[in-house]
Design a protein around this motif. Sequence first.
Motif, PDB file in Angstrom:
ATOM      1  N   ARG A 185      27.690 -15.332   9.835  1.00  0.00           N
ATOM      2  CA  ARG A 185      27.345 -15.638  11.226  1.00  0.00           C
ATOM      3  C   ARG A 185      27.249 -17.146  11.439  1.00  0.00           C
ATOM      4  O   ARG A 185      27.763 -17.678  12.438  1.00  0.00           O
ATOM      5  CB  ARG A 185      26.010 -14.990  11.604  1.00  0.00           C
ATOM      6  CG  ARG A 185      25.602 -15.218  13.063  1.00  0.00           C
ATOM      7  CD  ARG A 185      24.237 -14.634  13.358  1.00  0.00           C
ATOM      8  NE  ARG A 185      23.169 -15.381  12.707  1.00  0.00           N
ATOM      9  CZ  ARG A 185      22.608 -16.472  13.221  1.00  0.00           C
ATOM     10  NH1 ARG A 185      23.020 -16.949  14.393  1.00  0.00           N
ATOM     11  NH2 ARG A 185      21.639 -17.100  12.579  1.00  0.00           N
ATOM     12  N   LEU A 186      26.623 -17.838  10.512  1.00  0.00           N
ATOM     13  CA  LEU A 186      26.484 -19.285  10.630  1.00  0.00           C
ATOM     14  C   LEU A 186      27.847 -19.970  10.597  1.00  0.00           C
ATOM     15  O   LEU A 186      28.107 -20.920  11.345  1.00  0.00           O
ATOM     16  CB  LEU A 186      25.599 -19.819   9.498  1.00  0.00           C
ATOM     17  CG  LEU A 186      24.146 -19.329   9.502  1.00  0.00           C
ATOM     18  CD1 LEU A 186      23.448 -19.782   8.232  1.00  0.00           C
ATOM     19  CD2 LEU A 186      23.408 -19.822  10.737  1.00  0.00           C
TER      20      LEU A 186
ATOM     21  N   VAL B  22      29.476 -19.429  13.970  1.00  0.00           N
ATOM     22  CA  VAL B  22      28.892 -20.315  14.980  1.00  0.00           C
ATOM     23  C   VAL B  22      29.481 -21.721  14.853  1.00  0.00           C
ATOM     24  O   VAL B  22      29.953 -22.315  15.836  1.00  0.00           O
ATOM     25  CB  VAL B  22      27.352 -20.367  14.837  1.00  0.00           C
ATOM     26  CG1 VAL B  22      26.771 -21.506  15.674  1.00  0.00           C
ATOM     27  CG2 VAL B  22      26.731 -19.040  15.256  1.00  0.00           C
TER      28      VAL B  22
ATOM     29  N   ARG C 246      33.237 -21.872  15.888  1.00  0.00           N
ATOM     30  CA  ARG C 246      33.492 -21.820  17.320  1.00  0.00           C
ATOM     31  C   ARG C 246      33.102 -23.123  18.001  1.00  0.00           C
ATOM     32  O   ARG C 246      33.733 -23.535  18.976  1.00  0.00           O
ATOM     33  CB  ARG C 246      32.738 -20.644  17.947  1.00  0.00           C
ATOM     34  CG  ARG C 246      33.392 -19.304  17.689  1.00  0.00           C
ATOM     35  CD  ARG C 246      34.776 -19.249  18.288  1.00  0.00           C
ATOM     36  NE  ARG C 246      35.455 -17.992  18.021  1.00  0.00           N
ATOM     37  CZ  ARG C 246      36.692 -17.713  18.424  1.00  0.00           C
ATOM     38  NH1 ARG C 246      37.380 -18.617  19.085  1.00  0.00           N
ATOM     39  NH2 ARG C 246      37.246 -16.558  18.150  1.00  0.00           N
TER      40      ARG C 246
ATOM     41  N   THR D  94      19.967 -21.311  12.528  1.00  0.00           N
ATOM     42  CA  THR D  94      20.797 -21.548  13.716  1.00  0.00           C
ATOM     43  C   THR D  94      20.564 -22.956  14.253  1.00  0.00           C
ATOM     44  O   THR D  94      21.512 -23.654  14.631  1.00  0.00           O
ATOM     45  CB  THR D  94      20.479 -20.522  14.811  1.00  0.00           C
ATOM     46  OG1 THR D  94      20.753 -19.210  14.325  1.00  0.00           O
ATOM     47  CG2 THR D  94      21.323 -20.778  16.057  1.00  0.00           C
TER      48      THR D  94
ATOM     49  N   GLY E  32      23.374 -25.773  14.353  1.00  0.00           N
ATOM     50  CA  GLY E  32      23.684 -26.328  15.664  1.00  0.00           C
ATOM     51  C   GLY E  32      23.573 -27.842  15.674  1.00  0.00           C
ATOM     52  O   GLY E  32      24.457 -28.541  16.194  1.00  0.00           O
TER      53      GLY E  32
ATOM     54  N   SER F 233      26.379 -29.390  13.623  1.00  0.00           N
ATOM     55  CA  SER F 233      27.640 -29.299  14.372  1.00  0.00           C
ATOM     56  C   SER F 233      27.681 -30.334  15.486  1.00  0.00           C
ATOM     57  O   SER F 233      28.724 -30.951  15.754  1.00  0.00           O
ATOM     58  CB  SER F 233      27.803 -27.892  14.959  1.00  0.00           C
ATOM     59  OG  SER F 233      27.879 -26.916  13.941  1.00  0.00           O
TER      60      SER F 233
ATOM     61  N   LEU G 180      27.039 -21.565  22.002  1.00  0.00           N
ATOM     62  CA  LEU G 180      25.881 -20.842  21.484  1.00  0.00           C
ATOM     63  C   LEU G 180      25.425 -19.745  22.443  1.00  0.00           C
ATOM     64  O   LEU G 180      25.116 -18.629  22.019  1.00  0.00           O
ATOM     65  CB  LEU G 180      24.726 -21.810  21.211  1.00  0.00           C
ATOM     66  CG  LEU G 180      24.861 -22.722  20.003  1.00  0.00           C
ATOM     67  CD1 LEU G 180      23.601 -23.556  19.822  1.00  0.00           C
ATOM     68  CD2 LEU G 180      25.155 -21.932  18.728  1.00  0.00           C
TER      69      LEU G 180
ATOM     70  N   PHE H 232      27.505 -16.491  21.471  1.00  0.00           N
ATOM     71  CA  PHE H 232      26.608 -15.970  20.441  1.00  0.00           C
ATOM     72  C   PHE H 232      25.237 -15.557  20.978  1.00  0.00           C
ATOM     73  O   PHE H 232      24.361 -15.198  20.196  1.00  0.00           O
ATOM     74  CB  PHE H 232      26.437 -16.998  19.310  1.00  0.00           C
ATOM     75  CG  PHE H 232      27.697 -17.199  18.511  1.00  0.00           C
ATOM     76  CD1 PHE H 232      28.033 -16.338  17.476  1.00  0.00           C
ATOM     77  CD2 PHE H 232      28.561 -18.233  18.822  1.00  0.00           C
ATOM     78  CE1 PHE H 232      29.194 -16.519  16.751  1.00  0.00           C
ATOM     79  CE2 PHE H 232      29.737 -18.420  18.109  1.00  0.00           C
ATOM     80  CZ  PHE H 232      30.054 -17.548  17.066  1.00  0.00           C
TER      81      PHE H 232
ATOM     82  N   VAL I 288      22.674 -17.036  22.024  1.00  0.00           N
ATOM     83  CA  VAL I 288      21.478 -17.762  21.597  1.00  0.00           C
ATOM     84  C   VAL I 288      20.666 -18.109  22.849  1.00  0.00           C
ATOM     85  O   VAL I 288      21.222 -18.621  23.825  1.00  0.00           O
ATOM     86  CB  VAL I 288      21.856 -19.050  20.835  1.00  0.00           C
ATOM     87  CG1 VAL I 288      20.614 -19.865  20.491  1.00  0.00           C
ATOM     88  CG2 VAL I 288      22.623 -18.699  19.568  1.00  0.00           C
TER      89      VAL I 288
END
Length: 280
Positions: free
Chosen positions: A15-16, A19, A22, A57, A61, A64, A120, A124, A126
Motif C-alpha cells: 500500500r505504501l 501511494v 501514484r 502514511t 507522504g 514523497s 492521497l 487512497f 486518506v
Amino acid sequence: MTDRVASTFEAQRDRLRAVAHRILGSHADAEDVVQEAWLRLSRQDEATIENLDGWLTTVVGRLSLDVLRSRRARSEAAYEEIVVTVDSPEEDAELADSVGLALLVVLETLGPSERLAFVLHDLFAVPFEEIGRILGKSTAAAKMLASRARRKVRTPSPSPAGPSQREVVQAFLTAARDGDFSSLLRVLDPEVRLTVDTPDGVVVVLGATNVAAGARFGAAAGGRSVLVGGLPGVVAWRADGTPLSVVAFTVVDGRITGIAAVADPVKLASMALPEPPETR
C-alpha cells in the motif's frame, strides 16, 4: 524494533509503495521512499507511535513531497516508465501498470501540495485531517488544495486501444494533416482537453474549437502508430532521428476526450521509444 512492528510494516509495504508511486509516477522513486520510511521506522521508539498505519502514511507522504519539491532538475524520472510499444492488433492488452501519460502530464501541472492532496484523498481516501498534518496545513486548506487539483485533473477512465479507438485517432490525424477543420470537430469531444509537456512547462488547451485550431502539432505531421500505456498514440521524429513528440489519445463514445503530448526533449530522451521506421 519488535517483530510486531516489522510484520505490520511488511503488511503495509504494498500500500505504501502504491501511494508513493501514484504521487511520484516512478516505481524507482517509490521504492526509495518506502525504503527510507522503513529506515526511519527502525530508528523510531515505537512507544511514541499511537497509530502505526497513520504514522507510515504520514512519513511516506512527507518523503514523497520532498521528492516532488526537489524534482525540478530531474522531472523526467517518471517518464522513464511510460510504456510505448509499436501498435498492432495483437497488442490489445490491458493497460500497463504505470501512471498513464494523460494523468502524468496533468499531474505535472499541479504544485507538489496539490498533487499530494489530490492523490492521497481521491485515490487512497486518506482523510483531509491527516493530509493537513502531512502538509503542515489546516484541514480546510488541505480540502482546498485537493479541490483545486480536482478541477485541473479531468481524465475519463481510459480503456485499452481497440479497432474503434484506432479509427477515431486515425481520422483525427488525417484531418489534422489535411487541415480539415470540420472533420476535426466531428471527432473531438466538445470539452476535449489537450495537455502538452514542453521545455517551458505544461500547456493546456480546452475545447474542440481551440484544439482543432492548433492541431498541426508534431503527431499530425506524420509518425508511427504506437500504444502509450495501452492507449492509441503516435511517436514522431525529427529528420535526424531524434524524437519530436509522443502523443496519447483518450477516446470515449467515438470521440477524443483527451490528448496528452510530450514535446520536451529531455523527457523524451528518458523514455524507451521504438526506433524510427527508417533511418533518414
